[in-house]
Design a protein around this motif. Structure first.
Motif, PDB file in Angstrom:
ATOM      1  N   GLU A  10       0.845  -1.184   0.000  1.00  0.00           N
ATOM      2  CA  GLU A  10       0.000   0.000   0.000  1.00  0.00           C
ATOM      3  C   GLU A  10       0.882   1.237   0.000  1.00  0.00           C
ATOM      4  O   GLU A  10       1.997   1.196   0.503  1.00  0.00           O
ATOM      5  CB  GLU A  10      -0.898   0.075   1.235  1.00  0.00           C
ATOM      6  CG  GLU A  10      -0.972  -1.115   2.080  1.00  0.00           C
ATOM      7  CD  GLU A  10      -1.810  -0.948   3.339  1.00  0.00           C
ATOM      8  OE1 GLU A  10      -1.704   0.080   4.028  1.00  0.00           O
ATOM      9  OE2 GLU A  10      -2.534  -1.883   3.618  1.00  0.00           O
ATOM     10  N   ALA A  11       0.352   2.314  -0.539  1.00  0.00           N
ATOM     11  CA  ALA A  11       1.062   3.586  -0.463  1.00  0.00           C
ATOM     12  C   ALA A  11       1.194   3.939   1.010  1.00  0.00           C
ATOM     13  O   ALA A  11       0.275   3.730   1.794  1.00  0.00           O
ATOM     14  CB  ALA A  11       0.298   4.665  -1.204  1.00  0.00           C
ATOM     15  N   VAL A  24       2.133  -8.532  13.815  1.00  0.00           N
ATOM     16  CA  VAL A  24       3.474  -9.111  13.657  1.00  0.00           C
ATOM     17  C   VAL A  24       3.412 -10.619  13.846  1.00  0.00           C
ATOM     18  O   VAL A  24       3.967 -11.383  13.051  1.00  0.00           O
ATOM     19  CB  VAL A  24       4.492  -8.482  14.639  1.00  0.00           C
ATOM     20  CG1 VAL A  24       5.792  -9.273  14.670  1.00  0.00           C
ATOM     21  CG2 VAL A  24       4.766  -7.030  14.267  1.00  0.00           C
ATOM     22  N   ALA A  25       2.719 -11.070  14.878  1.00  0.00           N
ATOM     23  CA  ALA A  25       2.609 -12.508  15.146  1.00  0.00           C
ATOM     24  C   ALA A  25       1.989 -13.244  13.960  1.00  0.00           C
ATOM     25  O   ALA A  25       2.450 -14.325  13.579  1.00  0.00           O
ATOM     26  CB  ALA A  25       1.806 -12.742  16.419  1.00  0.00           C
ATOM     27  N   ALA A  26       0.964 -12.660  13.365  1.00  0.00           N
ATOM     28  CA  ALA A  26       0.310 -13.299  12.219  1.00  0.00           C
ATOM     29  C   ALA A  26       1.195 -13.252  10.974  1.00  0.00           C
ATOM     30  O   ALA A  26       1.337 -14.252  10.265  1.00  0.00           O
ATOM     31  CB  ALA A  26      -1.031 -12.618  11.939  1.00  0.00           C
ATOM     32  N   LEU A  27       1.811 -12.111  10.713  1.00  0.00           N
ATOM     33  CA  LEU A  27       2.641 -11.947   9.516  1.00  0.00           C
ATOM     34  C   LEU A  27       3.913 -12.784   9.578  1.00  0.00           C
ATOM     35  O   LEU A  27       4.385 -13.272   8.552  1.00  0.00           O
ATOM     36  CB  LEU A  27       2.978 -10.468   9.316  1.00  0.00           C
ATOM     37  CG  LEU A  27       1.802  -9.567   8.953  1.00  0.00           C
ATOM     38  CD1 LEU A  27       2.153  -8.105   9.172  1.00  0.00           C
ATOM     39  CD2 LEU A  27       1.368  -9.818   7.519  1.00  0.00           C
ATOM     40  N   HIS A  97       5.921  -1.991   8.790  1.00  0.00           N
ATOM     41  CA  HIS A  97       4.597  -1.874   8.184  1.00  0.00           C
ATOM     42  C   HIS A  97       4.333  -3.204   7.488  1.00  0.00           C
ATOM     43  O   HIS A  97       5.267  -3.966   7.209  1.00  0.00           O
ATOM     44  CB  HIS A  97       4.627  -0.715   7.169  1.00  0.00           C
ATOM     45  CG  HIS A  97       3.312  -0.381   6.581  1.00  0.00           C
ATOM     46  ND1 HIS A  97       2.816  -1.031   5.468  1.00  0.00           N
ATOM     47  CD2 HIS A  97       2.383   0.539   6.920  1.00  0.00           C
ATOM     48  CE1 HIS A  97       1.633  -0.520   5.161  1.00  0.00           C
ATOM     49  NE2 HIS A  97       1.351   0.432   6.019  1.00  0.00           N
ATOM     50  N   LYS A  98       3.094  -3.482   7.178  1.00  0.00           N
ATOM     51  CA  LYS A  98       2.771  -4.727   6.470  1.00  0.00           C
ATOM     52  C   LYS A  98       3.565  -4.846   5.166  1.00  0.00           C
ATOM     53  O   LYS A  98       3.960  -5.938   4.759  1.00  0.00           O
ATOM     54  CB  LYS A  98       1.266  -4.802   6.181  1.00  0.00           C
ATOM     55  CG  LYS A  98       0.867  -6.100   5.518  1.00  0.00           C
ATOM     56  CD  LYS A  98      -0.629  -6.180   5.296  1.00  0.00           C
ATOM     57  CE  LYS A  98      -1.000  -7.494   4.628  1.00  0.00           C
ATOM     58  NZ  LYS A  98      -2.444  -7.554   4.343  1.00  0.00           N
ATOM     59  N   ILE A 102       5.438  -8.133   3.276  1.00  0.00           N
ATOM     60  CA  ILE A 102       5.157  -8.513   1.884  1.00  0.00           C
ATOM     61  C   ILE A 102       6.474  -8.594   1.108  1.00  0.00           C
ATOM     62  O   ILE A 102       6.730  -9.567   0.392  1.00  0.00           O
ATOM     63  CB  ILE A 102       4.189  -7.503   1.230  1.00  0.00           C
ATOM     64  CG1 ILE A 102       2.792  -7.627   1.851  1.00  0.00           C
ATOM     65  CG2 ILE A 102       4.135  -7.691  -0.291  1.00  0.00           C
ATOM     66  CD1 ILE A 102       1.815  -6.523   1.457  1.00  0.00           C
ATOM     67  N   MET A 103       7.319  -7.587   1.280  1.00  0.00           N
ATOM     68  CA  MET A 103       8.588  -7.577   0.539  1.00  0.00           C
ATOM     69  C   MET A 103       9.547  -8.653   1.035  1.00  0.00           C
ATOM     70  O   MET A 103      10.308  -9.221   0.249  1.00  0.00           O
ATOM     71  CB  MET A 103       9.218  -6.185   0.602  1.00  0.00           C
ATOM     72  CG  MET A 103       8.387  -5.107  -0.095  1.00  0.00           C
ATOM     73  SD  MET A 103       7.908  -5.492  -1.803  1.00  0.00           S
ATOM     74  CE  MET A 103       9.512  -5.385  -2.605  1.00  0.00           C
TER      75      MET A 103
END
Length: 112
Positions: A10-11, A24-27, A97-98, A102-103
């Motif tokens: 996302e921007a 954080v725990a989920a990601l 950040h999310k 992703i990256m």
């Protein structure tokens, strides 16, 4: 969080929220091999990737650079003989950040 590498960034601006402990725990389930560390008060995701030689490590860092340019989200990259260390965090918010997760997932995909 399956398919994290396929999600879109996302921007992001200076008022974007950092990820919560629960997020954080989920990601982290999708990027388990990445460590979270604090550097000068900013949380970062970091992972070292191993290669047989410098040329392979360089080719990998170029792939990561292309991924970064495509999303306009850029990591710190340390390139050495036989390894590359990648660190993701969102500079504008001084933490995670999310997009960073992703990256990180896309970086893992580029390695395989």
């Amino acid at each position: 969080m399956s398919g994290l590498a396929e999600q879109q960034c996302e921007a992001c601006n200076a008022s974007a929220p950092r990820v919560t402990d629960e997020e954080v725990a989920a990601l982290r389930k999708s990027v388990q091999d990445w460590e979270i560390l604090s550097v000068e008060g900013e949380d970062q995701l970091r992972k070292t990737f191993k290669f047989r030689n410098f040329a392979q490590a360089l080719a990998f860092t170029n792939r990561v650079g292309e991924l970064a340019e495509a999303e306009n989200h850029h990591p710190a990259i340390l390139l050495e003989y036989g390894k590359a260390t990648i660190s993701w965090w969102t500079h504008t918010i001084g933490g995670l950040h999310k997009n960073d997760f992703i990256m990180a997932a896309r970086t893992d995909s580029a390695y395989h």
